[in-house]
Design a protein around this motif. Sequence first.
Motif, mmCIF file in Angstrom:
data_model
loop_
_atom_site.group_PDB
_atom_site.id
_atom_site.type_symbol
_atom_site.label_atom_id
_atom_site.label_comp_id
_atom_site.label_asym_id
_atom_site.label_seq_id
_atom_site.Cartn_x
_atom_site.Cartn_y
_atom_site.Cartn_z
ATOM 1 N N LEU A 26 0.892 -1.253 -0.146
ATOM 2 C CA LEU A 26 -0.078 0.058 0.023
ATOM 3 C C LEU A 26 0.759 1.109 -0.054
ATOM 4 N N THR A 27 0.581 2.095 -0.773
ATOM 5 C CA THR A 27 1.122 3.413 -0.835
ATOM 6 C C THR A 27 0.235 4.660 -0.867
ATOM 7 N N VAL A 28 0.514 5.704 0.130
ATOM 8 C CA VAL A 28 -0.450 6.837 0.338
ATOM 9 C C VAL A 28 0.288 7.949 -0.102
ATOM 10 N N ALA A 29 0.011 8.896 -0.966
ATOM 11 C CA ALA A 29 0.836 10.029 -1.192
ATOM 12 C C ALA A 29 0.603 11.056 -0.249
ATOM 13 N N ALA A 30 1.397 11.958 0.021
ATOM 14 C CA ALA A 30 1.172 13.204 1.035
ATOM 15 C C ALA A 30 0.116 13.885 0.527
ATOM 16 N N GLY A 31 -1.055 14.204 1.352
ATOM 17 C CA GLY A 31 -2.164 15.076 0.982
ATOM 18 C C GLY A 31 -3.188 14.027 0.461
ATOM 19 N N GLU A 32 -3.147 12.698 0.264
ATOM 20 C CA GLU A 32 -4.079 11.842 -0.299
ATOM 21 C C GLU A 32 -5.132 11.440 0.867
ATOM 22 N N TRP A 33 -6.153 11.293 0.459
ATOM 23 C CA TRP A 33 -7.362 10.485 1.271
ATOM 24 C C TRP A 33 -7.506 9.035 0.614
ATOM 25 N N VAL A 34 -7.184 8.069 1.369
ATOM 26 C CA VAL A 34 -7.227 6.686 1.078
ATOM 27 C C VAL A 34 -8.190 6.040 1.998
ATOM 28 N N THR A 35 -9.202 5.133 1.530
ATOM 29 C CA THR A 35 -9.992 4.363 2.300
ATOM 30 C C THR A 35 -10.039 3.027 2.091
ATOM 31 N N VAL A 36 -9.822 2.359 3.076
ATOM 32 C CA VAL A 36 -9.568 0.754 2.894
ATOM 33 C C VAL A 36 -11.031 0.246 3.273
ATOM 34 N N ILE A 37 -11.464 -0.464 2.336
ATOM 35 C CA ILE A 37 -12.799 -1.222 2.705
ATOM 36 C C ILE A 37 -12.578 -2.806 2.281
ATOM 37 N N GLY A 38 -13.706 -3.504 2.777
ATOM 38 C CA GLY A 38 -13.709 -4.934 2.699
ATOM 39 C C GLY A 38 -14.384 -5.316 3.794
#
Length: 266
Positions: A26-38
Amino acid sequence: MSAPAVEVRDLRVRLDGAPILAGVDLTVAAGEWVTVIGPNGAGKSTLLRAVGGLLPAPGAISLFGTPSESLRRRERARVVATVAQSPVVPPGMAVLDYVLLGRTPYIPPLGRESAADLAAAYDVLDRLDLAGFHDRELATLSGGERQRVFLARALAQGATLLLLDEPTSALDIGHQQEVLELVDQLRRAHGLTVLATMHDLSVAGEYADRLVLLADGRVVASGAPREVLTERLLAEHYRASVRVVDGEHGPLVVPVRPEPRTVRAE
């Protein structure tokens, strides 16, 4: 090019001998909003706990280019702030005292909060429309008010990475929108990075820049909400019958009753 806010490589976690995460990237860029679902049991909360340093993950996680295990506790607390599903609140604690806990990384051992710490706490309470709540006990607040206080403590840390584990799971739809709008406004205004988990797929798709779908401890899909929230993927991994409707801010997931099975008479 700046380092990612979060970089996870081949993360494997076993709890009580059972494999929970089986090689997550998993990679999250600075300033990004990433949501993990499952689906339930996919490993979403475990992933956030590992990123937050609550589970050992030697060599698997870097935060803003620094290996996670090399960060001391106080250093980590200045980088990462977590809003858990059900934070433990000491009985009788007032709102201001709880928010000041977020300033702990900046207070010397055996020291007391400074004027700057108090100013930071008051500022974040004001920004979250909690200015009149300083002396109120958390137990007397509504669900939406408490959730804003939990967020205030996290923001008072001054961290640049917010980990939100099901931040709206106990809230009605009005309070859900209230909290998520606040997070998004603060993210855009202050360059925060958000890594969240959510059960509500429509809400997840409306707010996240990118979704990561976990199933059986592995990433099975990652991309823009419209790429991940598809009827095929949701049927396969949630075993759900849904319709996906394109909305203004993202796909809307609508549960539908499955076709009834025909029961043959003996």
